[in-house]
Every structure is written in C-alpha cells, then in structure tokens.
Scaffold this active site. Sequence first.
Site, PDB file in Angstrom:
ATOM      1  N   LYS B 841       0.819  -1.217   0.000  1.00  0.00           N
ATOM      2  CA  LYS B 841       0.000   0.000   0.000  1.00  0.00           C
ATOM      3  C   LYS B 841       0.849   1.261   0.000  1.00  0.00           C
ATOM      4  O   LYS B 841       2.028   1.236   0.308  1.00  0.00           O
ATOM      5  CB  LYS B 841      -0.897  -0.009   1.239  1.00  0.00           C
ATOM      6  N   CYS B 842       0.210   2.367  -0.349  1.00  0.00           N
ATOM      7  CA  CYS B 842       0.851   3.674  -0.269  1.00  0.00           C
ATOM      8  C   CYS B 842       0.958   4.080   1.191  1.00  0.00           C
ATOM      9  O   CYS B 842       0.017   3.858   1.939  1.00  0.00           O
ATOM     10  CB  CYS B 842       0.018   4.724  -0.997  1.00  0.00           C
ATOM     11  N   PRO B 843       2.027   4.714   1.632  1.00  0.00           N
ATOM     12  CA  PRO B 843       3.191   5.058   0.796  1.00  0.00           C
ATOM     13  C   PRO B 843       4.308   4.040   0.900  1.00  0.00           C
ATOM     14  O   PRO B 843       5.409   4.312   0.477  1.00  0.00           O
ATOM     15  CB  PRO B 843       3.641   6.377   1.417  1.00  0.00           C
ATOM     16  N   LEU B 844       4.017   2.873   1.496  1.00  0.00           N
ATOM     17  CA  LEU B 844       5.097   1.928   1.727  1.00  0.00           C
ATOM     18  C   LEU B 844       5.747   1.480   0.419  1.00  0.00           C
ATOM     19  O   LEU B 844       6.949   1.253   0.345  1.00  0.00           O
ATOM     20  CB  LEU B 844       4.553   0.725   2.491  1.00  0.00           C
ATOM     21  N   ASN B 845       4.919   1.392  -0.640  1.00  0.00           N
ATOM     22  CA  ASN B 845       5.468   1.003  -1.940  1.00  0.00           C
ATOM     23  C   ASN B 845       6.515   2.017  -2.407  1.00  0.00           C
ATOM     24  O   ASN B 845       7.580   1.662  -2.883  1.00  0.00           O
ATOM     25  CB  ASN B 845       4.343   0.832  -2.973  1.00  0.00           C
TER      26      ASN B 845
END
Lengths: 275, 903
Positions: B841-845
């Site tokens: 998921k954002c912002p982990l990507n």
Amino acid sequence: MDFTEEQVERYSRNILLDDVGGTGQRKLLDSSVLIIGAGGLGSPAALYLAAAGVGTIGIVDDDHVELSNLQRQVIHFTSDISRPKAESAAEKMRLLNPGVTVIPVMERLMAGNIVSVIKDYDFIIDGTDNFPSKFLINDACVLGGKPFSHGGILRFYGQTLTYVPGSACYRCLFQTLPPRGTVPSCGEAGILGVVAGILGMIQASEALRYILGIGELLTNRLLYMDQLTVEFRKLNTKPNPNCPVCGENRTILEPVDYEQPACSLKEGPAAKVNL
Amino acid sequence: MAMRIKSSIIAGMIRHAENDAPLEACGYLAGRGNHAVKMYAMANMDGSPEHYTFSPEEQFRVIKDARKEGLDIVAVYHSHPRSPSVMSAEDMKLAFDKSISYVIISLEKGTADLKSYKFTKGTVEQEDIEEVKLNFYEIPELYIHELDAFEKVTKDFIEGSLAQVEYRAHRVSFGIYEQRTNGTYMVRIRCTAGGMTPAQLAVTADLAGRYGSGRIHVTTRQEVQIHDVKVDGLGPVLRELLTIGLSTRGGGGNTVRNITVPEDSGISEDEIFDVTPHSVALTSRLIRDQDSWNLPRKFKIGFASAPGHRERIIVQDLGFEAVIRDGRRGFRVFGAGGMGAKPMMAELIHDFIEEKDIYRVSTAMKRLFDKHGNRRNRYAARLRFVWKNLGRKEFLRLYNGELDQLDKDDMGLLFNEIINEGTSTALESVNGEGPEFELWKSRYVLGQKQAGLTSVLIPLSLGDISSVDALELARFLEPFGENVLRFSQAQNIVLRNIPEGLLGNVSRHVAKRYPLASGPSLSGNAVSCAGADTCRLGLCLSRNLLSAVYSELGKTGVDLDGLKDVKVRISGCPNACGQHHGADIGFFGKVSRKDDRSYPAYYIVAGQGLNSGTPVFAERLGEISARNVPLFLREILEAYAAAGGAETGFSGFIESGRNGKIRTILDKYSQVPGFDEDKNYYFDWGADEAFSIAGMGRGECAAGLFDIIDHDADLIRKNIEGLSSERDEDKIRTSLADIVFSSSRMLLVTKGIEPRGRAEVFSQFIGSFIKKGLVEEKYSGIVEMAGDGDLDGLLKERDLVVELSQAVTALYNSMDNSLRFPGEGELKTPAAKFKDLRGVKCPLNFVKVKLILETMKGGETLEIFLDNGEPIENVPRSIQNQGDEIVSRKRNGDYWSVTIKKS
C-alpha cells in the site's frame, strides 16, 4: 543498507523525507545519543529519539520518580512513582521501539565519572535542572570535543543552544554560575509542563539533524522562547576568546564540580550574555 | 443552505406569475434535498389575488407524478401580484409542511422579485436562491486539481524535463492530441448530447481564434475541437474552458468518451422521451469517477430517444434506447458494439431497465471492461473483443456479477428536466418570404413537438465553423435562451426552440455565412473524418476529398433534394472515424501501388441497414483511386435518382445493381494510369506533394500499412505456389528474384522506409533487418545476388530463397501491434533491477522504491509492478518529484509495470 520489513514500515515516514531517505535512517540507526536527565527535557527527547530509531540511547538519572514530576516528565507514569527514573524511562523507550538499544545509567554525573560516561556517544543532550550540572556537562563536552545541546527552562521560558567543537559554548555566554539565591529553581518558581516538552523536543531535533547532517543547528545562536507570547528569538553569539574553557587562555582544563541547588536558571538570557 | 433552482424553472415561475396576474399563481417544485429540478404549475382554486389553495386532486396527481420520477416535493411557490416577496401571516398559516421551502414571486415592482423561505425551529427564515444554469454536465471539484497537475506537466514538457511520450500519457486523456505538424495540438471539448449554450460557444470561438486555427470543428461524437493550439496555449485554453463549465477530460485516450444523444431529442414528435437529461446526469457521475480515465481502451456511450435511432447506439460500447414499459420510463440496453477496422453490432444486454439505473449499468459495464479488456493489444481492446473472447454466456455472467455488487439505491440518478420552450424575445421578426426562403425551409427546417417552435439545421462544410461565424452565431442566438443549439453526429449545428415567426431572422443570418445552406442537404449530411492532414493515423486526405465531392455534386443536374437521406461517409483510414460502416455509400482510405509507386485510394462500402430488424453494416463493394471518388459518387447518385431514388431505398438499389449498373460504373473508374501518364492520381486531394507513406512510422496506428505488407505477402505466396509446378528455368529464376524482392520489401514499411527503386529495397533490407539481427546474416548473400541481378546464383540457392521468405513471414507474424519485432524496443534493454510491489500500500510502496533507488547509480533503471488505483496514481509522481525519471508505464490487467531511471 538493508532494512527489515518491520524497519521499512516503522521508519517509512522518515525514509520518505528527501533529506533523510534510507541513507539517513541508516545513520540514525548507527548513531548514539546520551540524554542526561530523565526529567522535563529528557522525557520528550528520549521518546522522540527512540521513536526515530536512534540506534543507541543512554539515559542518565540518579533520581527517583516523584508524584510532582508527572506534570511534565511524561515518560514516567503514576505507577512508576519511587522507581529510578533512568529505569522507568528506559522501559518506555524499549516499549516504544524494541529495535533501539537503551542504556540506563543510574548515577549522578560528577567531574569524576562524566568523561567515561559521555565518551562513547555521538551527541549529548543536557536535560539537567541545575547550574552545577550544566557547567559540568559543558566543560566535559568542550574538553572532550563532544557536540551537545544545552537546554534550560523556567516558568514559561526556555533557552537552548547547540555546541559543536569550534562554536560558542555555554560558558562563552555565561562564564560562571549565578550567585546562590539570585535565581529561583523550578521547585520555587514553577514550570509549565509543555515548556519543558517543547524545549526538549527542540533538543531532540538538534540531535537528529546533527546525526543526519541536515539543516542548520543552533550553533552560535541562542534560541530563547517565551510561551506566554509564543515568541521565539534567536540571538547570534560567537566564541568568546576569554572563555575559560574554550578561549585563548584556558583556565579550566578538566571538569569541575560546583555546588548549588537543583533546577536553577536565570530568567532569560539577559545581562551576562556575551553576544 | 441555499435553494438551488434551475434557471429555466425560475423563468417558468415568473412567467406563470405574470400570466396569472392579478391573481396569485401557485405550484410545486420537485427535486431532492435543496435542489429543485422540476416545476409543476398548478391551479389556484381560490382564484384570488391574495391567497391560494391547491385542489386536492391536482395535488395528489402531482405528488404521484413526482414520486414516479423518484423526486420529492421540495418547495411550494406562489406569487404576490401586488405585494413584496415576504411571508405574510396568511402564508405562514398556509405553510403546512414545515420541512419544505416556500418560494414567493413578487410582481409588485414591475420586475419579478424571488425569495425563498424555510422554517427552522419554528421560525421562518429567508434562504438564498442559487440559480442553476443550463449545463450539459457538472465538472467535479477534482478536475480543478487535475488541471493544476496538467499545467505542471505541460510546463515540465516545455522546459524539457518531461519526455514527449510521458507527456502524451498525460495530455491524451485531457482530449489533447498532437497533430501531424509537430508542436501543434488539437483540443477536444466534451459536449454531452452535443449541447452548448450560446455563452459557451462564444468563449470557445474566442479561444479558437486566440489560441488555435481560427476555426471550430464539430466531431461525429458531437464534440467540438479547437485545432492548431501551441503547447503553451494548452493550459490557458483548458483553464478558460473551465470558467464556462467546459471540460476536455475524456476527450481522448482510454476513457469514457463524450455521450451522444440524437440532436432532436426533446423536440421530435416521434420520440419516446427526451434522453438529454439522462445523458447529462450520467456524464456528471461518470466524469467524477477516477476509474473512467484508465480503461483498456476508449468507452463510448450513446442514447437513442426514438425507435428510428437504433443506428446511433448499435455501434457503441454501451447504448441506451428509450422505452416505456407499463407506463414507466426506462431503457433497452445494448452493449459491446463498435465500428473501427473490425466492426460489431451491439448485443442486447437488458430488455428493460429503470431510467434511474443507467449509472449502475454503466458502472458495471465499465468495470467488466476494466477487468477483462485486453490492454496489451490496443487493436483488440474494445469491449466488443471482450464479448468475442468470453462469449455471450460468460460475458453476461461476469457483467451480472458486477451489477450485483453495486448498490441499487446508491447509484440512482436524479434527472434535471431540460425544458424546450420558445423565448419571449424582443427580436423584431424579419419577414422570410419568397421561393429561396421556402426552399431553404423545406431543406433545413423541421417542426418540433412543441407547437410554434422549429428546429433549423445549419450545414457545416466538413464540420467546420470559423471563430468569427461561431461568435456571431452565439451572439445571434443569445436572445433565444440557453437551450438553443446542438452539434449533430453528422457534424452540423442544429438549432432548436426557434419560434416559427423568427425563421426569417435565422434564414438571413445563415444564408450569408454558410454556403452549403443554399444547396441541398445531402452535402451537409455527408461526413468525413479529420484525415491525414491533422490525424497522425490517417492515410488519405479525406476532408479534401469531401470538398471535392461537394464541388462535383454541385455540377450534377439531378435533384439532390430527393436524395437528402443518402448517407455519404468517408474515413481516411480503416479506423471508422468517418463512420463508413454506417454509410449508404462510403469510402475508407487505403494505400495502393502501381509500378512501385503508391497512390491514395479508397475501399468502397455501401448499403448499410443499421436500422433494420437485423442490422447490417455497409459492405465492401470494391476499391477506387482517391482521384476518381467524386466522379464515381456523382454517377452512382445520378443512377440512384434515375432508378427512382428514395422510393426504392439505397440498400435496395445497391443490392439490385451490385452486379449490373454499379459494377459498370465501378469498372469505368477503376483504371489508374501510370505516373508519367497522369500524375494527378498520385497526388491526394489538395496535396502539394506526391502521395507518400513516409512519416507514417512506427508507434502510430497506420493500419493501412498492413495493406502494403499483405501485398508483398500475397506476391510471395503466389510465386512460391507457382514454383512447385514451374518447369521453365527462366520463369523460376524470375520468381526467385521476385520472392527475394518481396521478402526484402515487405517489412520495410514498418520502419517507415519508403524505398525509391529496387536497389534501395535490398540495401535497406540489409541495413534495417539483417544488420539489426532481425533476419539472419546467412540471407545477405541471396539478397545481394538479387540486387546484382545474379539470377543464376539465386537458382543455386533456391531453398535458401524459400527459407528467407518463410523467415520474413515468421517475423511478420511475430510483430506486435506497435510494429515491433521480438527483441526490439523495450525487450532490448531489460530493466536492470526489478521489484514487485503489488499488494504493497501507499506510501510503503514508494518507500521501498526509494530505498532501492538510493542504492542505484545514476542512469540505472528499475522496473516495478504497482497495483492499479492509488499506487499508480501516486508512486510515479513521487518518483518524479524526487527527480528520477519515469521511462515507461504499462498496464497489465489490474497492475502496472513502471520503469524508472535514476537521475
């Protein structure tokens, strides 16, 4: 620069910052900071540094938690009353971030032990509440070439400056301790808890930015804040050639112990400051 | 909260009050919440100038009617003929329902004064009235932010920090296409139902004058385009359009396109009901949905308001045909139709849906398309290919699955009735008399179902109108109200709600400015696509051809008025932008060759029956040089007129003449002289240079290139077939030379190479195919032999020659639809690093991407997979924000492959 999945997620908001990134986070994890005093200033500093992932954090305090501390020393809880402050603080930091190494030091720093305690740390935060300690820490750091952040608070006011070798030290501004009885202590004058919180966090910010090598430190500047008017003033300073510890003719060649009551601070940076 | 009332209702209430004065007029406003969309003028039982009472019967009827349309009563209105617009004690007493608003129209001061009141906690308070102007869609808030982002990328592109290909990805979904001349752009403006108000037309015309070519072009999807806009004009044009409520989002790209509605919807006597409000409400919802902008391919929706309009929806991805079932309005739904190079009639999806369900149905269909559309091959991407791949049963099963997931209540639409009425304009009537006026009237004026009102067709030459004419038209139309014009699918302007008494004024305005208006309507109804002068895909100059057709038809002695319904359609290439599949007689561009020279030509199609019980597309009749189209068409039409014209019907005429009269005419025009004999055949209409396929390079569609390839493939096949039974050595030698020649030439066109002469064919083939490793080195010997005319040498290498032709054919078969061969393009430089970030998921990507990028050196590339939705919207932007370059992004089903180059 390998991070575990847990670290990537935990520190994602740091890493997202252009000025931090993975490289910066690695620096934080590889760094060490010593916080002297687990009180009003040390509490927020300890929590935020642990949260940010400063790899090793030393926390020094020889006191025990008292009920009257809890109004501002937010790292300690009611159930901690009578526990050693260093131990109480270390427990909270480990709970917050099990990934950092916390070293509690339940000693009073004196001229005899300070050098050995601070020598392994990259940055020192002075969160003490008395003038003898503040001058002792200044002298030990200047003599040992250690960067440190000075902080002082009273009532609604606070001041802080950062020393790195070559910049103005605390003694450049305040040559000696104020005479006994001229300055009230927190115990006498009172302190609004948030003032300690704000100032402690500014000190933590100094530590982080020093480690990351970003932004501008409060070196050669004394930040003075007034939480009644919410005014922040920065006073430019410079190294004092007559400073007894870092000037041209040094008279202090090793740390010295002074005797004074705890929690004392002049009201504002007024008279004796050499600007 | 302000009471929102449509301007036509405000005008309606004032008119009601004025008509009934000195008595009080009264009625209900229906709608939802604080939004009134329908007005019910009711009788005042009291017949008094001081108070009013509804009759219970009428009250009951109105409430029932409103409920049937899914509306609530939101306000009561009444007039104060002689007192100010304040709530009197009597009014307070009569205000039985404390939850609705009370609108008062005061005529005390001569001009009407409107105020609205509402009860809050027992006391009555005045509330603001917000006039809702006629709008053919509501632009979502988000568009403003999207526009900011678009201006930013445009700036980056101008400054050179954004690549052309990357910029294209941004601009196309904003309806902005690059024209054939580099650096000039076409801006396509959404006009739901072909509607625009005179005020909007004025600004659009002004923009075309200031930033564009000084003309507005009407499309076959009822939009308008501004051409020749420079890149730095794009931002200002879009921004000014926004100020008048116009958007270009979805004008192009793989998006929900402009929704079409028959231009006579709302005014035609034959119609079931007006579908304009439905198209408006549907557009306003669909353009709010982010998933409308990222489909596998374009998604076209159309409405039909009358039974005779089946042709309008049978070739769309989704078509809604108005029907009334058990007294309730609704739609028959068709899906998966389309024209293009591989046309398909739409299939019946629902025999009946309630009118409020059109958004739900559209969303389900859109989602089905989104999930199952072929994103890899844009030539087999439209919804009709999903139908073909899945089959009817599976398609409908998946579609119904999507439909079931959508909440019935949430997705109901509210329709703003669009009122067709004449204006009480102060225009002085101009006398329209005399034979010319009458002839014009018989050709271009139609009655409306609203008594006393008429509709006027303004025929545009090639769908164009100059900024000056458009501006003058807008000014001329201003007194006629907001709901006064539509752009038609035949690329004309159709005026509506023109009081019969003012036709003289219209006639006078039109006669001076629109030359086609003084001729028969056949020409104005003829349609051509933009063609190769602006379209990068075009092969032939279809617009110029249509001009030539206009002028040729002007020379005929036949009464073309009798043939006005004949649909002439011209497309410049096999893509059916000129809608040639729906032609009575149509043409689509191709490239033909004679003696190694190419010349512009067209396939002829004829005999559409889209409106018949079993609809049929126009069928291919043969081919003809572009040069001969006007003469051929004129003669066909003359023959049709002679055969009885409209009485037999055009498809009947085609059917009966296919092997007789029509064949004779076609044969007469099928000859193409050599270049030295008559160069005209080798110049397209209006072209200064001989016809050339140069510039129709890779990456662009140029579907007509396949004709050229197939030409050589045919030659190869014929020669190889001949070889097996041939005993004559000389002929074998020649055949072998021809095979090498065709093999060498066949694929040159995919590289945009147009060789002059045989020698160049061989040298280019060696340079572009053998040296590049696409064809094995071992063949270079025989190619050189063929180049040197060493036929004996070829004879010895007979097997190798055959092998070469097979190798080239195999290479052709492995070519993808962007004319690339395996090992070329993106495959050549595989990304050095790869990370699958699907499910992150954002912002982990982005965090993970950032961490990898930090370990990379400048210039190195990283390929990542990202989920559709938030990740693809955010991560590439974040990467660009930190200064790294997005080299490409490609959609693969429900995820994206993004290649990043570290700066």
